[in-house]
Design a protein around this motif. Sequence first.
Motif, short mmCIF file in Angstrom:
data_model
loop_
_atom_site.label_atom_id
_atom_site.label_comp_id
_atom_site.label_asym_id
_atom_site.label_seq_id
_atom_site.Cartn_x
_atom_site.Cartn_y
_atom_site.Cartn_z
N LEU A 384 0.82 -1.20 0.00
CA LEU A 384 0.00 0.00 0.00
C LEU A 384 0.86 1.26 0.00
N ALA A 385 1.96 1.24 0.76
CA ALA A 385 2.84 2.41 0.83
C ALA A 385 3.40 2.74 -0.54
N TYR A 386 3.81 1.72 -1.28
CA TYR A 386 4.36 1.95 -2.62
C TYR A 386 3.27 2.41 -3.57
N TYR A 387 2.11 1.82 -3.43
CA TYR A 387 0.98 2.21 -4.29
C TYR A 387 0.56 3.65 -4.03
N ALA A 388 0.57 4.07 -2.77
CA ALA A 388 -0.01 5.37 -2.40
C ALA A 388 0.98 6.52 -2.46
N GLU A 389 2.28 6.26 -2.14
CA GLU A 389 3.15 7.42 -1.90
C GLU A 389 4.53 7.36 -2.52
N LYS A 390 5.08 6.20 -2.82
CA LYS A 390 6.47 6.11 -3.24
C LYS A 390 6.66 6.57 -4.69
N THR A 391 7.57 7.52 -4.86
CA THR A 391 7.86 8.03 -6.20
C THR A 391 8.30 6.91 -7.12
N GLY A 392 7.73 6.89 -8.32
CA GLY A 392 8.06 5.87 -9.30
C GLY A 392 7.21 4.62 -9.19
N PHE A 393 6.45 4.49 -8.12
CA PHE A 393 5.62 3.30 -7.94
C PHE A 393 4.13 3.65 -7.78
N ARG A 394 3.82 4.92 -7.58
CA ARG A 394 2.45 5.31 -7.25
C ARG A 394 1.46 4.81 -8.30
N GLY A 395 0.36 4.26 -7.79
CA GLY A 395 -0.69 3.78 -8.67
C GLY A 395 -0.45 2.40 -9.23
N THR A 396 0.65 1.75 -8.82
CA THR A 396 0.96 0.41 -9.32
C THR A 396 0.95 -0.59 -8.17
N LEU A 397 0.71 -1.85 -8.50
CA LEU A 397 0.75 -2.92 -7.51
C LEU A 397 2.08 -3.64 -7.66
N VAL A 398 2.93 -3.47 -6.68
CA VAL A 398 4.29 -4.00 -6.74
C VAL A 398 4.30 -5.46 -6.32
N SER A 399 5.06 -6.28 -7.03
CA SER A 399 5.08 -7.72 -6.76
C SER A 399 5.82 -8.02 -5.46
N ASP A 400 5.56 -9.22 -4.93
CA ASP A 400 6.25 -9.65 -3.71
C ASP A 400 7.75 -9.70 -3.94
N GLU A 401 8.18 -10.04 -5.13
CA GLU A 401 9.61 -10.16 -5.44
C GLU A 401 10.29 -8.80 -5.32
N VAL A 402 9.63 -7.77 -5.83
CA VAL A 402 10.20 -6.42 -5.73
C VAL A 402 10.21 -5.94 -4.28
N LEU A 403 9.17 -6.29 -3.53
CA LEU A 403 9.03 -5.82 -2.15
C LEU A 403 9.91 -6.57 -1.16
N ARG A 404 10.41 -7.71 -1.55
CA ARG A 404 11.01 -8.65 -0.60
C ARG A 404 12.04 -7.98 0.31
N ASP A 405 12.92 -7.17 -0.21
CA ASP A 405 13.99 -6.56 0.58
C ASP A 405 13.73 -5.09 0.90
N LYS A 406 12.48 -4.66 0.72
CA LYS A 406 12.16 -3.25 0.94
C LYS A 406 11.35 -3.07 2.22
N HIS A 407 11.44 -1.86 2.76
CA HIS A 407 10.68 -1.49 3.97
C HIS A 407 9.73 -0.37 3.58
N GLY A 408 8.50 -0.47 4.04
CA GLY A 408 7.54 0.57 3.70
C GLY A 408 7.82 1.83 4.52
#
Length: 608
Positions: A384-408
């Motif tokens: 949700l954080a990437y979908y709602a606010e992160k530059t370059g990701f807003r409005g997209t549903l990021v895969s588990d693979e991309v999120l794996r090593d990231k912190h919201g």
Amino acid sequence: MISLKNFWRTLTKKQKIILVLLCTLLVLDAAMLFKKYVSSSAPVTLSFPSEMHAVPGHLHALNANARTLSPESGYAYYKFTQLQKNKLRSYFEENGDAAVVVRVRVKQDRKYRASVSGGEIPFMYGFLFEDDFEKRGSVKKEIAQRPLVSADLRDMTDFELSLSVQKSEPGKGGTLPEGFFVYAAVPASVTDAAVRSAAVGWNKSGAVPFYGFAPTGGKVNALSQSVDFSGASMVFPSQNTSSSVLPRIVVSFGETADFGTAEEPRSVLLNAGGEQYTLYRVKGADELEIHTSALTNPFARTEIEGGKNDVVSLIMMRGDSALITDSGKPVLVPFETDPGFILNWPQRNWRTPDYELFEWNRFPGVLFFDTRDYAVQNDFFRRLAYYAEKTGFRGTLVSDEVLRDKHGYNAHDYSAETLAAFFTKAQSENFELNTKEYLLRDILLANKVMEKDGSGYKAGRGAVISISQGSASWLRGRFIAHEGWHGIFFTDEKFRNAVTAVYYTMDQKSLEFLTKFWHTQSDLDYDMNDEYLVHNEFMAYLMQQPFPDVADYFVHLANRASVINGIPELAAYVRKNKGMQFEDAARVLDEYAFDNWGLACGRVSLVR
């Protein structure tokens, strides 16, 4: 010997009238004597809660004092009818607690007035049980000692007393009373009796004061500003389980027109089992509900230590059964509470290991999540954080693979509109979410934060806020304030307009420092093209700390090495001006918050 007939003929008309009146009076006196000494029906009725649809019925009177509303001093014994006992048992078993409330009125005659100056005037109230009766149903001449409610009738002449029934042990039926008795050293009558929900504490707000006691009894102190809740563990559940929930304490305040200022708000100091709470007064909030799940030691003495004249009622009563969560089931129903309690809410009282759920008691639909750690919080909100606010990701549903090593984020906030859009997109794209995200969807639907809309979802009311046990205590407090202001921003248009006005009148170089700070700090990276988001974060950074700390906070940011390296000129400008431009802007919003909600910078709660 003259016959009655002839005697009657010898009387004048006037004498006949007098004789008839005398005979009538004799019959009435005989009837009253019968009722007082022979009749088994008491003039007092026992009523039940309205939801039982039970007609009030007369109690059995077991002695002369119980048969009249004008008793002498001494004992009066009352027994329940079989129908009343059945209804009492039914109410107790259905609700888990019950109490018998009696209203007592003291006859303030010459005897009472003479007794007032002679020392204490004792009064007692207690239950009668099955083994207190002879086989024929009369009260034994001597009954065993038992817990009693006692009072001094010098202090009170019209009052209500409530004595709670002891709760059942698991697998065993409760010992319900068969009736009750009162003792008064001066003439005093029981005018009403009722079966009600258990209540331990006092309410002095009305013309007739109320005093409630646990099965352990106690003494009425009309001047007391404390309640000993230790005996309440014999009435209410002592832990949250799949079949029970801890009780709540309701604090009520008297009327006032003086609520203080943002710098010195009017408050009450409450000591609950050794924990001190400051309760802030605010217009329109005359009652505060404290879930004892928030307390470390709920079944202990609770005392009003400051602002004593403000408190008119302090009562413990059963918790909301809707909060009970069956074993293995997700928690969907939130505790409705003040955010000030969330900070130190004991994890042992959580209803599920991974998270606890709360709803802001003053802003319906604004939900707070507290998660066990950052990992659980990420499962709920990282995508949700990437979908709602992160530059370059807003409005997209990021895969588990991309999120794996990231912190919201270490804390989160989302509007109802953002949440509905996220889940609608996942639905339309058949995007596979994780287990916690589907749970979040169910929680939002259950609490009307979003609603089904065809094949997707639409915004309902409120917003979502999240903090984690992974954060240090001081940081959790900062996050609750920061994210709490976001919650108000999401749900109050007038507040958004006030923030926008302050934003556009803010010193431009100071404002540039803040926006560049966000852009250069990789863990923030807000989308600066979203005006709504920028205004929201601008407000929260100003209001997340107490007003006296605002200027120092921004100077502290300007002193960070990463900030000095990233925006050296702007950082130097803030240091040179000692952050005063931020303080000026915060002052306007601080005054707005206090005038509208009794809140202030650094404080989104009415409890500290």
